[in-house]
Write an enzyme that holds these catalytic residues in place. Structure first.
Site, PDB file in Angstrom:
ATOM      1  CG  ASP A 131      41.117  36.259  36.568  1.00  5.82           C
ATOM      2  OD1 ASP A 131      40.446  36.932  35.775  1.00  5.82           O
ATOM      3  OD2 ASP A 131      41.735  36.750  37.525  1.00  5.82           O
ATOM      4  CG  ASP A 157      44.064  36.575  41.747  1.00  4.03           C
ATOM      5  OD1 ASP A 157      44.090  35.844  40.742  1.00  4.03           O
ATOM      6  OD2 ASP A 157      43.239  37.487  41.904  1.00  4.03           O
ATOM      7  CG  HIS A 177      46.241  34.991  36.283  1.00  2.37           C
ATOM      8  ND1 HIS A 177      45.865  33.749  36.705  1.00  2.37           N
ATOM      9  CD2 HIS A 177      45.461  35.859  36.948  1.00  2.37           C
ATOM     10  CE1 HIS A 177      44.885  33.859  37.589  1.00  2.37           C
ATOM     11  NE2 HIS A 177      44.623  35.134  37.755  1.00  2.37           N
ATOM     12  CG  HIS A 200      40.489  32.814  40.725  1.00  2.27           C
ATOM     13  ND1 HIS A 200      41.375  32.065  39.999  1.00  2.27           N
ATOM     14  CD2 HIS A 200      40.874  34.102  40.577  1.00  2.27           C
ATOM     15  CE1 HIS A 200      42.246  32.862  39.424  1.00  2.27           C
ATOM     16  NE2 HIS A 200      41.976  34.114  39.763  1.00  2.27           N
TER      17      HIS A 200
END
Length: 1018
Positions: A362, A252, A566, A250
């Site tokens: 997330d 970001d 996000h 993951h």
């Protein structure tokens, strides 16, 4: 076990690399933004030594490393060991590097727990290491203000000390022994303390230490492995869970680093993945976010081609189908649609694949509109684990059907390890066993392993753990798998899964609805401008043959969708990220204004132009209070020509058309004793010397909106000191320390407005209150300089109800406003888009806004004991971590309140978001009109395939089963229902159509429909 662990730490682990030799190092520091390899390789490099400090914050140092693999190491495993000055903190949040061959080919990345590079056959070698001096921004989290998140304050002192750059020989047998011990030692901590299996493992580990020579670990490693082999051969029982292990990282798109660093994180992660795949044929890696693949294609085209081949070979699986892993609470419905349209198109065009799942591990809560949007985008499955973070109530299911507001369902799975960063260690797998809610009915779960958030991905140690736990007594079975296979298997073994209906509210991170208000305004404004640009460009293309700006619009959408990531739109990133976001929103607004002006100019070019009424193209606040920085037409009742991009007619201007508009006059405020009175024949409003509403009387219904003795329209200031996660969280207990702002420095009448001004130190709050056509309009202009405070606007209402209604994407949902259950109590701050509604049977109040997302609606009691309902809008915060200056400065908000039903709320929400803009005229007939106001046109555009077909997206907005006709004023040969990717689908919404004239529709409550009007055949 203390003896075993000490032996492992001080004997086995150091023996993995049994010989190390130095390298020759030179270095060049960029002194600014990163440069490509081709530039870096031509720079002057100077001698550099191990032990020397390097790396100003956010800078890059290139190391030229030369050495030699000894001839007598033939047949071994030679590696370059790199320690940039790593701490024990998580990878991805500190220094990291990319390693290149001299020809520019990427070899592998360097991370704190993945700090080796394979070296060639014996002989000399040369490698270049691009080392990023990314500062550690409070990990582990202390939530204290940091200067490191802004280049202007981060300083120029070197952050790291180069600790190692050496050639080493890895002993494969010792390394395998270390993996054996790690796997078994982990089981010791999770198995029952008095169980026989644990005792068997402890005994074997002790025997391993006994048979090995601490002075000759390499020579006795095989003996140690022989002792451990029988316990490693113990098979798991048939009832064990089966963990489908999928490699993952993951990443970001921005958070504690800027997007430019994410570009490099993506490249580093894929480089590591490709290296692993060459050594482990069964390895599968899932990666989402088309944006990240697009970055890789642009920044590292050679690496991207290797990724393309890995996708074709099934090693890398593009998942999710979205442009980024976006927030789902705040983006508008059309923006969530475009996440899939752009994401899936990229995957199809670049890789020839289409994913079946939505991949959002997330995000900070999940809108109840998502199941319908996902299904309309061709997805069948949904993945997240974030609700496992709930503070109060654990989610009751791990695998289930999630049902949205229109009745659509997607099969959903929460990986029960409750992380997307698993290492496949015993602790994660034991948690998987404990947390899986469908035990007994199902056995298949998903395990996402690899370093994430800051990227890095899986390591060879994780793959070794998976291999040992393929069938190991004391552990769930682990098997390498891909997401699609897992979902199909999990769905098949639960033919009647449990059902979760409605939103998946995250009982945490509620402050993300408020933090970084300027970014939120930029998002709302961009969504509105995109709607206008597409509508007028499509109208100009069909009416005048004007060029449709496909490429320009796509670039803008890519930017806006990225900024909905996000950790950007929720306001939880470092200062650098939000400074960049605000600048990007301004750039986007400028580009879209140009596209809108160009399209509107084309529309009047061939219509026999009349004399222009006005030379500007600014929004006309025809029936809504403008933000304080909007330009307001001077004459209240002057007839003007305006372009109305909204879905409803506005004061004579047809929906999605251009025509004369008459701006209605607001009521004139009058002073009467100690109050100011406004009356427009529909409402009678009284404001006292505190600047608050003391009476709002609905003259048509003969009803007072305010509870007796309770003021309305009150600004309230609360302490905002979260227990942790500052920019993310607000805590309910802080509402116990609120202050009503009831001592303004001035309450004046200025033209048609009552202007109330509050001052608190450097903070100045100005609100202008108007009454027009039965609606109270508030325009706030706030110069905000508070710290750790939360500003709310409160409207107590004389309404008895047990629920409120909030707009979400393509509809609305009802939420309880009581605290009957722990679920109700935990929902103390909720998201709404443009409006909320509070009502009794037959009567209600609509509150709309132009850029507010956080709301707080609860029942209560008046001073005399009567029930009432208080609706509060959360306007501003001032968190200090990770951006210590978050939200400081000027902000504007518009809020309106009127008696009315949900249809009125829907219309007011669009009115505030899409005010008509004054244009030089003349009138332009809309391309289409809809006969029922419950059926709302959300977007009008030309088809993505550039065929010239018109695409219209509609939805049922009132929650009813609605019939409507779409009447058209352009030529078309056929109207078909499509999915979001504009491919024809079967459906029941289209009842009949008459080419070139109209389409008859019947929509279920909140049904989303995409219509494609095919251009006439030439």
């Amino acid at each position: 076990m203390l003896r075993v662990r000490r032996f492992t730490t001080y004997r086995i682990r150091p023996a993995v690399h049994r010989e190390r030799r130095p390298t020759r190092i030179t270095a060049w520091t960029v002194g600014g933004e990163p440069v490509p390899f081709a530039d870096a390789v031509t720079q002057p490099y100077l001698p550099f030594e191990v032990g020397r400090r390097w790396g100003r914050p956010w800078d890059t140092t290139w190391f030229d490393v030369r050495g030699e693999v000894p001839a007598d190491w033939a047949g071994g495993s030679a590696e370059l060991l790199v320690d940039l000055g790593f701490t024990g903190d998580q990878p991805g949040f500190q220094a990291e590097a990319m390693v290149y061959r001299p020809d520019g080919e990427i070899l592998k990345a360097i991370e704190p727990y993945n700090s080796w590079v394979p070296l060639p056959d014996p002989g000399p070698f040369r490698l270049l290491v691009e080392a990023a001096a990314n500062p550690i921004v409070q990990v582990p989290y202390a939530y204290e203000p940091t200067v490191m998140g802004d280049r202007a304050t981060a300083g120029d002192q070197p952050l790291y000390r180069l600790t190692e750059l050496s050639v080493a020989w890895r002993d494969q047998e010792v390394w395998e022994l270390l993996q054996d011990v790690t796997a078994l030692d982990g089981l010791v901590d999770v198995l029952p303390a008095h169980g026989s299996r644990r005792a068997e493992i402890v005994h074997a580990l002790e025997r391993m230490v006994d048979v090995m020579d601490p002075e000759d670990v390499a020579g006795t490693a095989a003996l140690g492995r022989e002792v451990l082999a029988p316990v490693l051969a113990g098979r798991a029982p048939d009832s064990s869970l089966i963990v489908s292990a999928v490699g993952h990282a993951h990443i970001d798109c921005a958070w504690l680093w800027p997007t430019r660093e994410t570009v490099r994180k993506v490249a580093r992660t894929f480089a590591n993945v490709l290296d692993l795949s060459e050594r482990h044929p069964e390895f599968v890696f899932a990666a989402s976010s088309a944006q990240q693949y697009a970055w890789l294609k642009e920044s590292q085209p050679r690496l991207f081609e290797r990724v393309r081949r890995a996708v074709a070979d099934g090693v890398i699986r593009p998942v999710g189908g979205m442009w980024v892993e976006s927030d789902t609470n705040m983006p508008g419905g059309e923006a969530l649609v475009r996440q899939f349209v752009l994401g899936k198109r990229f995957f199809a065009e670049e890789f020839g694949v289409e994913s079946d799942e939505v991949w959002l591990p997330d995000s900070f809560g999940y809108t109840a509109a998502m199941p319908q949007i996902a299904r309309a985008a061709g997805a069948r499955y949904f993945l997240t684990q974030k609700p496992s973070w709930n503070e109060t109530n654990p989610m009751p299911h791990s695998s289930f059907h999630w049902e949205g507001i229109d009745g659509s369902r997607v099969f959903t799975h929460f990986p029960p390890a409750e992380t997307y960063n698993s290492d496949l260690g015993a602790a994660d797998l034991a948690r998987t066993e404990r947390s899986f809610r469908q035990k007994g009915r199902a056995r298949h779960v998903l395990g996402l392993y690899g370093w994430g958030d800051g990227g890095g991905g899986p390591t060879r140690e994780m793959l070794a753990a998976a291999e040992r736990k393929r069938d190991l007594d004391g552990s769930p079975r682990v098997r390498m798998d891909d997401p699609g296979s897992f979902f199909r298997t999990a769905e098949a073994e639960l033919p009647e899964p449990p059902v979760w209906v409605g939103e998946m509210y995250l009982e945490l991170h509620r402050g993300t609805l408020i933090s970084q208000a300027r970014s939120k305004r930029g998002n709302r404004r961009s969504e509105a401008l995109l709607r206008e640009a597409e509508l007028w460009a499509a109208t100009a293309a069909l009416r005048e043959g004007a060029r449709y700006p496909y490429d320009e619009l796509r670039r803008v959408w890519e930017t806006v969708l990225l900024l909905q990531f996000h950790d950007i739109l929720p306001g939880t990133s470092i200062a650098w990220v939000h400074q960049e976001a605000e600048a990007e929103y301004e750039r986007v607004a400028g580009e879209l204004e140009t596209l809108i002006t160009t399209a509107l100019d084309a529309l009047r070019a061939n219509t026999g132009d009349s004399a222009p009424v006005a030379d500007d193209a600014t929004p006309v606040a025809a029936d809504a209070a403008p933000a304080a920085d909007d330009t307001v037409p001077a004459a209240a009742n002057a007839t003007r020509i305006a372009a109305n991009a909204g879905p409803y007619p506005r004061h004579g201007v047809p929906a999605m058309g251009v025509g004369p508009v008459t701006a209605p006059a607001a009521a004139r405020p009058l002073r009467r004793d100690d109050r100011i009175v406004l009356d427009d024949g529909a409402l009678h409003v009284e404001i006292d010397d505190r600047g608050t509403l003391v009476s709002v009387r609905d003259l048509r219904a003969d009803r007072e909106l305010l509870p007796p003795g309770v003021a309305g329209g009150v600004l309230q200031l609360f302490r905002d000191t979260p227990r942790e996660w500052d920019a993310w969280d607000i805590n309910d207990e802080d509402k116990r320390s609120g202050t009503d702002l009831l001592a303004p420095v001035a309450v004046d009448i200025v033209d048609d407005a009552v202007v109330v001004r509050h001052e608190r130190g450097r903070t100045v709050l100005t609100q202008s209150v108007r009454l027009c056509e039965g609606r109270i309009d508030y325009a706030f202009d706030i110069d905000w300089h508070e710290s750790q405070k939360l500003l709310k606007l409160a409207f107590p209402l004389d309404i008895r109800t047990d629920r409120s209604t909030s707009e979400i994407q393509f509809g609305h949902l009802h939420r309880p406003i009581h605290r009957n259950t722990s679920w109700d109590a935990a929902r103390f701050e909720t998201v709404a888009h443009r409006w909320i509604h509070v009502g009794e049977p037959g009567y209600g109040v609509a509150i709309a806004n132009d850029v507010v997302y956080g709301h707080d609606i609860r029942g209560g009691r008046t001073p005399d004991g009567r029930s009432m309902t208080t609706a509060r809008l959360s306007l501003l915060r001032a968190p200090r971590y990770p951006d210590p200056n978050a939200d400081q400065g000027r902000h504007t908000f518009s809020v309106s309140l009127r008696p009315g039903g949900i249809p009125d709320a829907v219309a007011d929400g669009y009115a505030l978001q899409l005010p008509p803009r004054t244009v030089p005229g003349p009138a332009v007939e809309p391309l289409l009109e809809v006969t029922d106001r419950a059926v709302v046109v959300e977007s009008v555009k030309l088809a993505e395939d550039r065929s010239g077909d018109l695409v219209v997206r509609l939805y049922e907005a009132h929650g009813n089963r609605s019939r409507a006709s779409v009447r058209t004023a352009f030529s078309w040969s056929e109207a078909v229902a499509t999915d979001l990717l504009e491919r024809a689908v079967d459906g029941t919404a289209v009842r009949a159509s008459t080419p070139g004239r109209e389409v008859a529709l019947e929509l279920r409550p909140f049904e989303l429909l995409t219509l494609r009007f095919r251009a006439p055949v030439a």
